[in-house]
Design an enzyme around this catalytic site. Structure first.
Site, PDB file in Angstrom:
ATOM      1  N   LYS A 110       0.833  -1.212   0.000  1.00  0.00           N
ATOM      2  CA  LYS A 110       0.000   0.000   0.000  1.00  0.00           C
ATOM      3  C   LYS A 110       0.865   1.259   0.000  1.00  0.00           C
ATOM      4  CE  LYS A 110      -4.146  -2.027   2.026  1.00  0.00           C
ATOM      5  NZ  LYS A 110      -4.759  -2.432   3.283  1.00  0.00           N
ATOM      6  N   LYS A 189      -3.750 -10.383  -9.643  1.00  0.00           N
ATOM      7  CA  LYS A 189      -4.855 -10.580  -8.691  1.00  0.00           C
ATOM      8  C   LYS A 189      -5.941  -9.529  -8.916  1.00  0.00           C
ATOM      9  CE  LYS A 189      -5.181  -8.868  -4.464  1.00  0.00           C
ATOM     10  NZ  LYS A 189      -5.133  -8.536  -3.046  1.00  0.00           N
ATOM     11  N   LYS A 192      -9.529  -3.926  -6.449  1.00  0.00           N
ATOM     12  CA  LYS A 192     -10.036  -2.599  -6.778  1.00  0.00           C
ATOM     13  C   LYS A 192      -8.865  -1.641  -7.010  1.00  0.00           C
ATOM     14  CE  LYS A 192     -12.808   1.119  -5.144  1.00  0.00           C
ATOM     15  NZ  LYS A 192     -11.978   2.010  -4.313  1.00  0.00           N
TER      16      LYS A 192
HETATM   17  P1  TYM Z   1     -10.726  -7.135   1.551  1.00  0.00           P
HETATM   18  O1  TYM Z   1     -11.838  -6.205   1.879  1.00  0.00           O
HETATM   19  O2  TYM Z   1      -9.592  -6.608   0.758  1.00  0.00           O
HETATM   20  O3  TYM Z   1     -11.268  -8.395   0.805  1.00  0.00           O
HETATM   21  C1  TYM Z   1     -12.348  -9.174   1.297  1.00  0.00           C
HETATM   22  C2  TYM Z   1     -12.089 -10.644   1.020  1.00  0.00           C
HETATM   23  O4  TYM Z   1     -11.988 -10.876  -0.383  1.00  0.00           O
HETATM   24  C3  TYM Z   1     -10.818 -11.625  -0.659  1.00  0.00           C
HETATM   25  N1  TYM Z   1     -10.300 -11.262  -1.983  1.00  0.00           N
HETATM   26  C4  TYM Z   1      -9.910 -12.157  -2.900  1.00  0.00           C
HETATM   27  N2  TYM Z   1      -9.899 -13.503  -2.898  1.00  0.00           N
HETATM   28  C5  TYM Z   1      -9.477 -14.141  -4.019  1.00  0.00           C
HETATM   29  N3  TYM Z   1      -9.060 -13.474  -5.136  1.00  0.00           N
HETATM   30  C6  TYM Z   1      -9.052 -12.124  -5.186  1.00  0.00           C
HETATM   31  N4  TYM Z   1      -8.663 -11.490  -6.293  1.00  0.00           N
HETATM   32  C7  TYM Z   1      -9.487 -11.400  -4.034  1.00  0.00           C
HETATM   33  N5  TYM Z   1      -9.603 -10.079  -3.727  1.00  0.00           N
HETATM   34  C8  TYM Z   1     -10.102 -10.015  -2.467  1.00  0.00           C
HETATM   35  C9  TYM Z   1      -9.834 -11.229   0.446  1.00  0.00           C
HETATM   36  O5  TYM Z   1      -8.826 -12.202   0.605  1.00  0.00           O
HETATM   37  C10 TYM Z   1     -10.767 -11.120   1.631  1.00  0.00           C
HETATM   38  O6  TYM Z   1     -10.961 -12.391   2.235  1.00  0.00           O
HETATM   39  N6  TYM Z   1      -8.142  -7.172   5.833  1.00  0.00           N
HETATM   40  C11 TYM Z   1      -9.321  -7.699   5.171  1.00  0.00           C
HETATM   41  C12 TYM Z   1     -10.611  -7.375   5.909  1.00  0.00           C
HETATM   42  C13 TYM Z   1     -10.609  -7.810   7.323  1.00  0.00           C
HETATM   43  C14 TYM Z   1     -10.720  -9.162   7.794  1.00  0.00           C
HETATM   44  C15 TYM Z   1     -10.688  -9.071   9.199  1.00  0.00           C
HETATM   45  C16 TYM Z   1     -10.840 -10.392   7.151  1.00  0.00           C
HETATM   46  C17 TYM Z   1     -10.530  -6.992   8.413  1.00  0.00           C
HETATM   47  N7  TYM Z   1     -10.568  -7.743   9.514  1.00  0.00           N
HETATM   48  C18 TYM Z   1     -10.772 -10.232  10.014  1.00  0.00           C
HETATM   49  C19 TYM Z   1     -10.911 -11.542   7.959  1.00  0.00           C
HETATM   50  C20 TYM Z   1     -10.878 -11.446   9.352  1.00  0.00           C
HETATM   51  C21 TYM Z   1      -9.424  -7.088   3.779  1.00  0.00           C
HETATM   52  O7  TYM Z   1      -8.928  -6.009   3.537  1.00  0.00           O
HETATM   53  O8  TYM Z   1     -10.169  -7.797   2.895  1.00  0.00           O
END
Ligand code: TYM
Length: 319
Positions: A110, A189, A192
């Site tokens: 990031k 991957k 967004k």
């Molecule tokens: P975030 O909001 O970026 O994404 C949400 C979930 O989507 C999955 N994901 C993907 N999986 C496969 N291929 C992709 N291209 C792809 N893009 C996104 C992410 O792996 C995620 O599971 N830090 C986390 C949010 C969070 C969280 C937590 C998750 C905060 N606290 C506690 C689990 C437990 C995040 O930014 O996900």
């Protein structure tokens, strides 16, 4: 068994989120007690417009429900409706080595992309550990990009338990190999922040345009093509049945079909796959209070568990 996961309300849901997290999370609702939340505290590391944050959070709730989350089985809530999680994050930060946080890929990535290196961005994994640990979570369905955060959560919990006794339950990640990294339009991957997404609830014209813009090599129509290295084939296999996937694989290998045709087949599958969810989404939208009611009920259930775990933690550390 308690299953927990979160998603940041940073924008619109894409098919990476769907296959990496939402679909497995929805499937796991039948296996135990599911807690799913909208990570609005985390989103503050990138969003500084209150209206945007509020609107995005409601939209994620709407989309998650439309995709099949059942609020009678699982709890859906906003992270910030359980503010104890910020208290736990502080307590955990006192046992978290700075060097552990310095190794976080997501932070480095990031900052490399130009996000300001705020203390919040740096300590993001500690808040995530608190999210997981405050609910005594057993299983955390996520995509592969969250694997390191899960490892850090376990490290932090172990350190806490070593210091204060066995207070925190150690969670296991649930990462499905077939969908752990869904590729985006450019083959990287889907994300967004890379601008390479296909949104689940985008309009038809836009979705078609996005699918037609998937990057391919320049093989002519007649040439045999390699399904293994094709984003089109990879995405198609996520939506199609086994037989349909085999048929496309063979068509790739045979030659005689252009990428444009394969993209049309992919678009048709995609559009069809999300049809029932679009319908459900329209129904939810027509019911004004539904989302607020669901989120309020979810928060109530989450608070009950969080209060119990926090009582243990406060007792253990001497507060
Ligand atoms: P975030 O909001 O970026 O994404 C949400 C979930 O989507 C999955 N994901 C993907 N999986 C496969 N291929 C992709 N291209 C792809 N893009 C996104 C992410 O792996 C995620 O599971 N830090 C986390 C949010 C969070 C969280 C937590 C998750 C905060 N606290 C506690 C689990 C437990 C995040 O930014 O996900």
């Amino acid at each position: 068994m308690r299953i927990l996961s979160g998603i940041q309300p940073t924008g619109i849901l894409h098919i990476g989120n769907y296959f990496g997290m939402m679909r497995p999370a929805i499937a796991l609702q039948a296996e135990g007690e599911a807690f799913y939340f909208i990570a609005d505290y985390h989103a503050l590391t990138t969003i500084d417009n209150p209206e945007t944050l509020r609107a995005n959070s409601r939209r994620i709730a709407l989309d998650f429900l439309a995709c099949g989350l059942d609020p009678d089985r699982g709890a859906l809530f906003r992270q910030s409706d359980v503010p104890q999680v910020a208290e736990l994050a502080w307590i955990l930060s006192t046992v978290t080595p700075k060097a552990l946080l310095e190794r976080a890929h997501s932070y480095k990535d990031k900052v490399a992309r130009g996000l300001p290196a705020s203390a919040g961005l740096f300590t993001y994994p500690v808040l995530m550990a608190a999210d997981i640990l405050i609910y005594d979570s057993d299983l955390v369905p996520v995509g592969k990009d969250q694997k390191q955060h899960l490892e850090m959560t376990r490290d932090i919990a172990l350190k806490f338990n070593e210091t204060f006794g066995g207070v925190l339950r150690l969670p296991e990640p649930h990462i499905q190999p077939a969908t752990e990294t869904v590729p985006g339009l450019d083959g990287q991957k889907m994300s967004k922040s890379y601008g390479n997404t296909i949104d689940i609830f985008g309009d038809e014209k836009e979705m078609r345009k996005r699918v037609m813009s998937i990057v391919t090599d320049s093989s002519p129509v007649e040439a045999a093509k390699d399904p293994g290295s094709s984003t089109i084939f990879h995405l198609y296999s996520l939506f199609a049945s086994k037989d349909e996937t085999t048929a496309m694989r063979e068509a790739f290998q045979r030659g005689g079909t252009g990428y444009g045709d394969f993209k049309k087949q992919l678009f048709a599958k995609l559009w069809e796959y999300f049809e029932p969810m679009r319908k459900r989404r329209a129904e939810i939208l027509a019911d004004h209070d539904y989302i607020d009611t669901v989120l309020a009920r979810g928060a109530e259930r989450a608070n009950l568990v969080a209060d119990k775990v926090m009582a243990r933690v406060r007792e253990a550390v001497g507060l």
